[in-house]
Design a protein around this motif. Structure first.
Motif, PDB file in Angstrom:
ATOM      1  N   ALA A  70       0.827  -1.208   0.000  1.00 29.75           N
ATOM      2  CA  ALA A  70       0.000   0.000   0.000  1.00 29.75           C
ATOM      3  C   ALA A  70       0.864   1.261   0.000  1.00 29.75           C
ATOM      4  O   ALA A  70       0.601   2.199  -0.751  1.00 29.75           O
ATOM      5  CB  ALA A  70      -0.929  -0.005   1.207  1.00 29.75           C
TER       6      ALA A  70
ATOM      7  N   MET B 155       0.987   4.041  -2.915  1.00 26.91           N
ATOM      8  CA  MET B 155       0.588   5.417  -2.607  1.00 26.91           C
ATOM      9  C   MET B 155       1.703   6.415  -2.889  1.00 26.91           C
ATOM     10  O   MET B 155       1.429   7.606  -3.034  1.00 26.91           O
ATOM     11  CB  MET B 155       0.134   5.525  -1.158  1.00 26.91           C
TER      12      MET B 155
ATOM     13  N   SER C  75      -2.500   8.575 -10.273  1.00 26.43           N
ATOM     14  CA  SER C  75      -3.616   8.613  -9.327  1.00 26.43           C
ATOM     15  C   SER C  75      -4.325   7.264  -9.195  1.00 26.43           C
ATOM     16  O   SER C  75      -4.853   6.953  -8.130  1.00 26.43           O
ATOM     17  CB  SER C  75      -4.606   9.704  -9.724  1.00 26.43           C
TER      18      SER C  75
ATOM     19  N   ILE D 233      -2.402   5.288  -6.720  1.00 24.82           N
ATOM     20  CA  ILE D 233      -2.622   5.834  -5.384  1.00 24.82           C
ATOM     21  C   ILE D 233      -3.943   5.314  -4.820  1.00 24.82           C
ATOM     22  O   ILE D 233      -4.027   4.914  -3.656  1.00 24.82           O
ATOM     23  CB  ILE D 233      -2.593   7.379  -5.423  1.00 24.82           C
ATOM     24  N   MET D 234      -4.980   5.269  -5.655  1.00 26.11           N
ATOM     25  CA  MET D 234      -6.272   4.743  -5.208  1.00 26.11           C
ATOM     26  C   MET D 234      -6.178   3.261  -4.857  1.00 26.11           C
ATOM     27  O   MET D 234      -6.758   2.824  -3.862  1.00 26.11           O
ATOM     28  CB  MET D 234      -7.327   4.940  -6.291  1.00 26.11           C
TER      29      MET D 234
ATOM     30  N   GLY E 165      -3.534   1.756  -3.785  1.00 22.50           N
ATOM     31  CA  GLY E 165      -2.794   1.716  -2.526  1.00 22.50           C
ATOM     32  C   GLY E 165      -3.682   2.025  -1.332  1.00 22.50           C
ATOM     33  O   GLY E 165      -3.566   1.390  -0.278  1.00 22.50           O
ATOM     34  N   ILE E 166      -4.601   2.967  -1.497  1.00 21.39           N
ATOM     35  CA  ILE E 166      -5.523   3.289  -0.411  1.00 21.39           C
ATOM     36  C   ILE E 166      -6.465   2.123  -0.144  1.00 21.39           C
ATOM     37  O   ILE E 166      -6.786   1.802   1.005  1.00 21.39           O
ATOM     38  CB  ILE E 166      -6.280   4.591  -0.731  1.00 21.39           C
TER      39      ILE E 166
ATOM     40  N   LEU F 145      -4.509  -0.468   1.667  1.00 23.61           N
ATOM     41  CA  LEU F 145      -4.285  -0.013   3.036  1.00 23.61           C
ATOM     42  C   LEU F 145      -5.519  -0.272   3.902  1.00 23.61           C
ATOM     43  O   LEU F 145      -5.395  -0.697   5.054  1.00 23.61           O
ATOM     44  CB  LEU F 145      -3.924   1.471   3.050  1.00 23.61           C
ATOM     45  N   GLY F 146      -6.696  -0.034   3.363  1.00 22.98           N
ATOM     46  CA  GLY F 146      -7.920  -0.324   4.110  1.00 22.98           C
ATOM     47  C   GLY F 146      -8.049  -1.800   4.427  1.00 22.98           C
ATOM     48  O   GLY F 146      -8.451  -2.178   5.529  1.00 22.98           O
TER      49      GLY F 146
ATOM     50  N   SER G  17     -14.341   2.586   4.306  1.00 28.22           N
ATOM     51  CA  SER G  17     -13.347   2.505   3.230  1.00 28.22           C
ATOM     52  C   SER G  17     -14.002   2.391   1.860  1.00 28.22           C
ATOM     53  O   SER G  17     -13.493   2.931   0.880  1.00 28.22           O
ATOM     54  CB  SER G  17     -12.384   1.339   3.468  1.00 28.22           C
TER      55      SER G  17
ATOM     56  N   LEU H   4     -13.401   5.134  -0.987  1.00 25.66           N
ATOM     57  CA  LEU H   4     -12.868   4.709  -2.280  1.00 25.66           C
ATOM     58  C   LEU H   4     -13.787   5.138  -3.422  1.00 25.66           C
ATOM     59  O   LEU H   4     -13.313   5.548  -4.488  1.00 25.66           O
ATOM     60  CB  LEU H   4     -12.663   3.193  -2.300  1.00 25.66           C
TER      61      LEU H   4
ATOM     62  N   LEU I 120     -13.084   8.801  -3.984  1.00 25.35           N
ATOM     63  CA  LEU I 120     -11.814   8.990  -4.683  1.00 25.35           C
ATOM     64  C   LEU I 120     -11.911   8.597  -6.153  1.00 25.35           C
ATOM     65  O   LEU I 120     -11.282   9.223  -7.007  1.00 25.35           O
ATOM     66  CB  LEU I 120     -10.713   8.185  -4.000  1.00 25.35           C
TER      67      LEU I 120
END
Length: 125
Positions: free
Chosen positions: A16, A20, A25, A28-29, A31-32, A35-36, A84, A88, A91
């Motif tokens: 993650a 990120m 982008s 990055i999404m 990765g988020i 991460l969740g 999350s 998401l 985002l």
């Protein structure tokens, strides 16, 4: 079993953070999102994985004598999944709108690009 889940949580956090730190982008999404999932798995692992009995205490038994499953991590995970997913989805819409306006998903090019001077279309309420 906890060692395997701890290693998997570490792998999720590493992936993650790597995603990120990207300049795109979409990465990055992703990765988020990972991460969740890593946080959810961390909460699940912290709530004891061993097969325990449900937290129902029989009549006359002491709460100190029973090894019962902890319902708090399960409630936290359900709440984290909902939060999350909504984050998401937000985002995703934000990234799609930025891509429509700027024609790139590279964050460096997004910073350097001049936005169009045309007004935004109505939202359709």
């Amino acid at each position: 079993m906890e060692v395997v889940f701890a290693a998997l949580v570490g792998l999720f956090f590493a992936a993650a953070i790597y995603l990120m730190l990207s300049k795109f982008s979409i990465r990055i999404m992703l990765g988020i999102a990972i991460l969740g999932n890593a946080v959810n798995l961390l909460l699940f692992t912290a709530g004891r994985i061993t097969p325990e009995v449900p937290p129902i205490i029989p009549q006359g038994a002491s709460t100190l004598d029973l090894a019962a499953a902890n319902p708090l991590p399960q409630a936290l995970i359900l709440t984290a999944i909902v939060i999350s997913f909504s984050f998401l989805a937000f985002l995703l819409v934000l990234t799609y709108r930025a891509y429509q306006d700027l024609k790139t998903d590279n964050t460096g090019e997004m910073l350097a690009a001049e936005p169009d001077e045309r007004p935004l279309p109505p939202l359709g309420y």
